[in-house]
Each structure stands twice: as structure tokens, then as C-alpha cells.
Motif scaffolding. Structure first.
Motif, PDB file in Angstrom:
ATOM      1  N   ASP A  29      47.313  24.957  46.321  1.00 50.16           N
ATOM      2  CA  ASP A  29      47.409  25.381  44.932  1.00 50.16           C
ATOM      3  C   ASP A  29      48.712  26.148  44.735  1.00 50.16           C
ATOM      4  O   ASP A  29      49.197  26.805  45.662  1.00 50.16           O
ATOM      5  CB  ASP A  29      46.227  26.280  44.558  1.00 50.16           C
ATOM      6  CG  ASP A  29      44.905  25.522  44.538  1.00 50.16           C
ATOM      7  OD1 ASP A  29      44.926  24.275  44.533  1.00 50.16           O
ATOM      8  OD2 ASP A  29      43.855  26.181  44.512  1.00 50.16           O
ATOM      9  N   LEU A  48      49.099  15.670  42.380  1.00 46.47           N
ATOM     10  CA  LEU A  48      48.379  16.943  42.477  1.00 46.47           C
ATOM     11  C   LEU A  48      47.547  17.004  43.757  1.00 46.47           C
ATOM     12  O   LEU A  48      47.271  18.089  44.270  1.00 46.47           O
ATOM     13  CB  LEU A  48      47.494  17.150  41.254  1.00 46.47           C
ATOM     14  CG  LEU A  48      48.236  17.231  39.916  1.00 46.47           C
ATOM     15  CD1 LEU A  48      47.241  17.264  38.766  1.00 46.47           C
ATOM     16  CD2 LEU A  48      49.160  18.426  39.883  1.00 46.47           C
ATOM     17  N   HIS A  51      44.907  19.579  44.096  1.00 41.30           N
ATOM     18  CA  HIS A  51      45.301  20.987  43.986  1.00 41.30           C
ATOM     19  C   HIS A  51      45.651  21.339  42.548  1.00 41.30           C
ATOM     20  O   HIS A  51      45.789  20.470  41.691  1.00 41.30           O
ATOM     21  CB  HIS A  51      46.469  21.286  44.927  1.00 41.30           C
ATOM     22  CG  HIS A  51      46.094  21.127  46.366  1.00 41.30           C
ATOM     23  ND1 HIS A  51      45.315  22.045  47.036  1.00 41.30           N
ATOM     24  CD2 HIS A  51      46.359  20.129  47.242  1.00 41.30           C
ATOM     25  CE1 HIS A  51      45.132  21.634  48.272  1.00 41.30           C
ATOM     26  NE2 HIS A  51      45.758  20.469  48.429  1.00 41.30           N
ATOM     27  N   ASN A  52      45.797  22.641  42.306  1.00 39.99           N
ATOM     28  CA  ASN A  52      45.999  23.150  40.958  1.00 39.99           C
ATOM     29  C   ASN A  52      47.365  23.796  40.802  1.00 39.99           C
ATOM     30  O   ASN A  52      47.822  24.505  41.705  1.00 39.99           O
ATOM     31  CB  ASN A  52      44.908  24.168  40.616  1.00 39.99           C
ATOM     32  CG  ASN A  52      43.528  23.566  40.772  1.00 39.99           C
ATOM     33  OD1 ASN A  52      43.241  22.511  40.225  1.00 39.99           O
ATOM     34  ND2 ASN A  52      42.688  24.211  41.557  1.00 39.99           N
ATOM     35  N   ASP A  76      46.785  12.211  40.533  1.00 37.40           N
ATOM     36  CA  ASP A  76      45.962  13.081  41.373  1.00 37.40           C
ATOM     37  C   ASP A  76      45.184  12.214  42.346  1.00 37.40           C
ATOM     38  O   ASP A  76      44.176  11.620  41.985  1.00 37.40           O
ATOM     39  CB  ASP A  76      45.018  13.927  40.524  1.00 37.40           C
ATOM     40  CG  ASP A  76      44.154  14.848  41.374  1.00 37.40           C
ATOM     41  OD1 ASP A  76      44.523  15.095  42.545  1.00 37.40           O
ATOM     42  OD2 ASP A  76      43.124  15.323  40.879  1.00 37.40           O
ATOM     43  N   GLY A  82      42.399  17.858  40.868  1.00 33.66           N
ATOM     44  CA  GLY A  82      43.610  18.649  40.653  1.00 33.66           C
ATOM     45  C   GLY A  82      43.834  18.898  39.174  1.00 33.66           C
ATOM     46  O   GLY A  82      43.394  18.130  38.319  1.00 33.66           O
TER      47      GLY A  82
END
Length: 191
Positions: A29, A48, A51-52, A76, A82
Motif C-alpha cells: 500500500d 494496483l 494494494h491501495n 488491478d 486494490g
């Protein structure tokens, strides 16, 4: 084309020095203290990978997570887990979104499009702005694989468009009880 994996400590540096044609895969992240910028003439694929990307809390309502002036593809590979959460993504170039979740905080829009945007999948939300905002002179195409667009409780319209808007399917919601789509101009088509 080369693939680059990125963690929180290297993602900002890479966006400054990247080479056109790269695939960036997040491996953690990321909390941003400034916008990721894709310059004119650059082509980037950002995965992504579950993840963020979020803006630092002090900038969340005012800072765009990504400012694109080149060609950016957002995917993503982490099964749509994500997300990008900030004021939104500012597109002044060409943007492709295949999947992922894009949340706008404050009065932002998940995507503010001043260029060309092609959305074939993904989930777009907004706290109090439009989920998608397509400016005058811009082109936005929403493809048939779009899973869901959901405007927050205080949003008057899910999509606002003053540019060219083509909707080929998907589900568009609005919780405010007003218009899910607001077209301010003559260039909208639904097929």
C-alpha cells in the motif's frame, strides 16, 4: 516492455524518472504526500495488484492521487481488491481503466476527465461530488464490463458530462434521489 515492482518508498521516485512503456506493479500500500504525475508523451501501465493508493490525510480532500497528461492504463491484478482514494484522478491525457476501485473524498470525483477516458471496468464512488466528471471538450466511453458506479448519499448525479459521453452498458446508481446521469450539452449516447 519491462515490469517494475514498487513499494511505498520507491513509487514517487519512479514516477519522476520513469521510462515510457513501463508496467508498474505495486507490492505494498502507498500513502502519497504529492500527486503521481504521468507526463505528456509517457505511457504507463499501473497495476494496483490488490494494494491501495491513498493521499496523506492532510491532502485527501484536495490532492489528486494521479495527474495524467500522458497515456495511463489502470489495472488491478489483485482481483479488484486494490483502490485509489483521494480527491480523485485528474486526466488531461488518455486514460484506460480496466478494473479496480476508485473513491473520491470530499467534493472530488473519482475521475475528472479533461482528455479521453475509456472505462471498461471498475467501481467509482464519491462522497459528495460526481463519481465521474467529464469536462467540455473531453471524451468518455463507459464499456460493457463496467461493474458498478455508485455516487455517495449526498451526490446529486452519478455522472456529470459536458463533453462527449458514450455508455455501452454497466450499472449507474445515485443515492440522492435525483439524476444518476446529468448531461450538460448535446453529445451523449447510450447503446
Amino acid at each position: 516492455m519491462r515490469t517494475v515492482t514498487m513499494d511505498e518508498n520507491t513509487v514517487l521516485i519512479f514516477f519522476i524518472i520513469h521510462i515510457s512503456g513501463d508496467v508498474i506493479t505495486l507490492i505494498a500500500d502507498v500513502t502519497l504526500t504529492e500527486s503521481l504525475k504521468v507526463d505528456e508523451g509517457k505511457t504507463i501501465i499501473l497495476d494496483l495488484n490488490g494494494h491501495n493508493i491513498t493521499m496523506d490525510e492532510s491532502l485527501a480532500a484536495t490532492g489528486y492521487a494521479i495527474e495524467n497528461s500522458g497515456t495511463l492504463t489502470l489495472i488491478d491484478s489483485g482481483m479488484d481488491s486494490g483502490s485509489v482514494q483521494s480527491r480523485g484522478i485528474l486526466n488531461n491525457g488518455t486514460l484506460y481503466v480496466e478494473n479496480g476501485t476508485y473513491n473520491a473524498v470530499g467534493d472530488g470525483s473519482a475521475i475528472v476527465n479533461n482528455g479521453e477516458a475509456y472505462l471498461t471496468g471498475g467501481t467509482f464512488t464519491a462522497e459528495s461530488g460526481y463519481s465521474l466528471n467529464n469536462a467540455s471538450g473531453a471524451t468518455m466511453s463507459i464499456g460493457s464490463r463496467m461493474r458498478r458506479m455508485f455516487a455517495g448519499v449526498v451526490v446529486d448525479n452519478g455522472i456529470y458530462s459536458n463533453g462527449d459521453l458514450l455508455i455501452n452498458g454497466g450499472e449507474i446508481y445515485d443515492n440522492s434521489g435525483r439524476n444518476a446521469i446529468c448531461v450538460d450539452g448535446d453529445n451523449a449516447a447510450n447503446s
